[in-house]
Design an enzyme around this catalytic site. Structure first.
Site, mmCIF file in Angstrom:
data_model
loop_
_atom_site.group_PDB
_atom_site.id
_atom_site.type_symbol
_atom_site.label_atom_id
_atom_site.label_comp_id
_atom_site.label_asym_id
_atom_site.label_seq_id
_atom_site.Cartn_x
_atom_site.Cartn_y
_atom_site.Cartn_z
ATOM 1 N N LYS A 1 3.020 -7.078 2.111
ATOM 2 C CA LYS A 1 3.727 -8.126 1.366
ATOM 3 C C LYS A 1 5.008 -8.593 2.047
ATOM 4 O O LYS A 1 6.022 -8.855 1.405
ATOM 5 C CB LYS A 1 4.031 -7.687 -0.078
ATOM 6 C CG LYS A 1 2.812 -7.194 -0.846
ATOM 7 C CD LYS A 1 1.614 -8.125 -0.744
ATOM 8 C CE LYS A 1 1.841 -9.472 -1.405
ATOM 9 N NZ LYS A 1 0.726 -10.416 -1.130
ATOM 10 N N HIS B 1 -1.123 -2.829 8.803
ATOM 11 C CA HIS B 1 0.060 -2.395 8.051
ATOM 12 C C HIS B 1 0.484 -0.995 8.497
ATOM 13 O O HIS B 1 1.318 -0.356 7.842
ATOM 14 C CB HIS B 1 -0.227 -2.356 6.545
ATOM 15 C CG HIS B 1 -0.398 -3.710 5.916
ATOM 16 N ND1 HIS B 1 0.421 -4.779 6.200
ATOM 17 C CD2 HIS B 1 -1.296 -4.158 4.986
ATOM 18 C CE1 HIS B 1 0.042 -5.829 5.479
ATOM 19 N NE2 HIS B 1 -0.990 -5.477 4.741
ATOM 20 N N SER C 1 7.277 -8.338 -4.613
ATOM 21 C CA SER C 1 6.011 -8.923 -4.183
ATOM 22 C C SER C 1 4.890 -7.881 -4.223
ATOM 23 O O SER C 1 3.773 -8.157 -4.661
ATOM 24 C CB SER C 1 6.162 -9.479 -2.769
ATOM 25 O OG SER C 1 4.979 -10.117 -2.372
#
Length: 292
Positions: free
Chosen positions: A44, A106, A136
């Site tokens: 995010k 990620h 987020s």
């Protein structure tokens, strides 16, 4: 398809779920190519945005049909994702026909497959201030059924502060990549806040890092196409066909703003967070903006 929400567990010192560890050996042994480009982020923090910018910079001129036919998550595969009945992220990356391959991850820096370093691949790391990032992430976990149950806002914030999130601690993630950048020159470290403030400037910086001689006219066109509202309405970037997402709960591309944290943090939560932040970030030169 029904995807059960997974449990979070500790994996080599980082919180993860089985969706990201089931294919671990293949991830670690992934064979990078010298022209691969990695988009690395904490979840995010502008992953889809940066992926789309890079895809347009490289392929709009040569493969314009991709624009309307291939969703961004198929153009830029998610390296460590492994879902039942679907090709894994490593398989998808391995079968990409484009060159360069743009691959997203990620993973914290210590988990990046070593072949990316050996091949001296270019890596674009995008980061976002912690307060907007946690907001987020909270809204994403509410709608994403392959993430653990988020609980309410205050319990989610507590978990975030403790680093008990999928992909671990925000502090460790952003600082780990920042440290790596000091010794590995092929990392372009960029900030979500800078992208919001002046997208055109950041596209120019990316072109410079990547050695691209994209025309001013083309850069201007890309800037228009990656505007948040345009991407939110674009079926190829808004993930509207992803069956793991519940759009009745939230939008995948929700606000794309800097400072939305002010609508979520109480005064007490903000003070406590600032205290922790000071302590966690005291040994780094990394600086963030929580408003622009």
């Amino acid at each position: 398809m029904d995807h059960p929400r997974p449990e979070l567990f500790e994996f080599h010192g980082v919180s993860l779920t089985h969706y990201f560890t089931d294919n671990w050996e293949n991830v670690q042994n992934f064979k990078a190519r010298p022209d691969d480009i990695v988009v690395a982020t904490y979840p995010k923090a502008g992953t889809t945005w940066v992926s789309y910018i890079l895809d347009l910079l490289y392929f709009r001129q040569t493969h314009p049909e991709r624009e309307t036919t291939i969703p961004i998550y198929k153009r830029v595969p998610f390296l460590e994702l492994s879902m039942p009945l679907e090709p894994s992220g490593t398989d998808k990356a391995g079968t990409l026909t484009t060159s360069p391959r743009i691959i997203k991850t990620h993973l914290p820096v210590q988990f990046i497959p070593k072949s990316f370093w050996e091949q001296n691949c270019k890596i674009v790391y995008c980061t976002r201030n912690a307060k907007d990032n946690v907001v987020s992430y909270f809204h994403f976990d509410r709608m994403e059924n392959i993430q653990p149950e988020p609980g309410d806002w205050s319990s989610f914030l507590k978990r975030f502060k403790e680093g008990k999130m999928v992909f671990g601690s925000w502090f460790d993630h952003v600082c780990g990549w920042w440290e790596k950048k000091q010794t590995y020159s092929n990392i372009h470290y960029m900030f979500f806040e800078d992208l919001v403030e002046d997208t055109g400037r950041e596209i120019k910086r990316l072109c410079s890092f990547l050695g691209l001689s994209t025309s001013e006219e083309e850069k201007e066109k890309i800037k228009g196409d990656v505007h948040f509202d345009v991407m939110k309405a674009n079926r190829m970037t808004n993930l509207s066909d992803d069956d793991t997402l519940d759009f009745s709960v939230s939008q995948f591309l929700r606000k794309g703003k800097v400072g939305d944290w002010k609508n979520h943090f109480t005064v007490a939560q903000n003070e406590q967070f600032d205290e922790l932040y000071k302590q966690k970030m005291k040994n780094t030169s990394l600086q963030f903006r929580t408003e622009i």
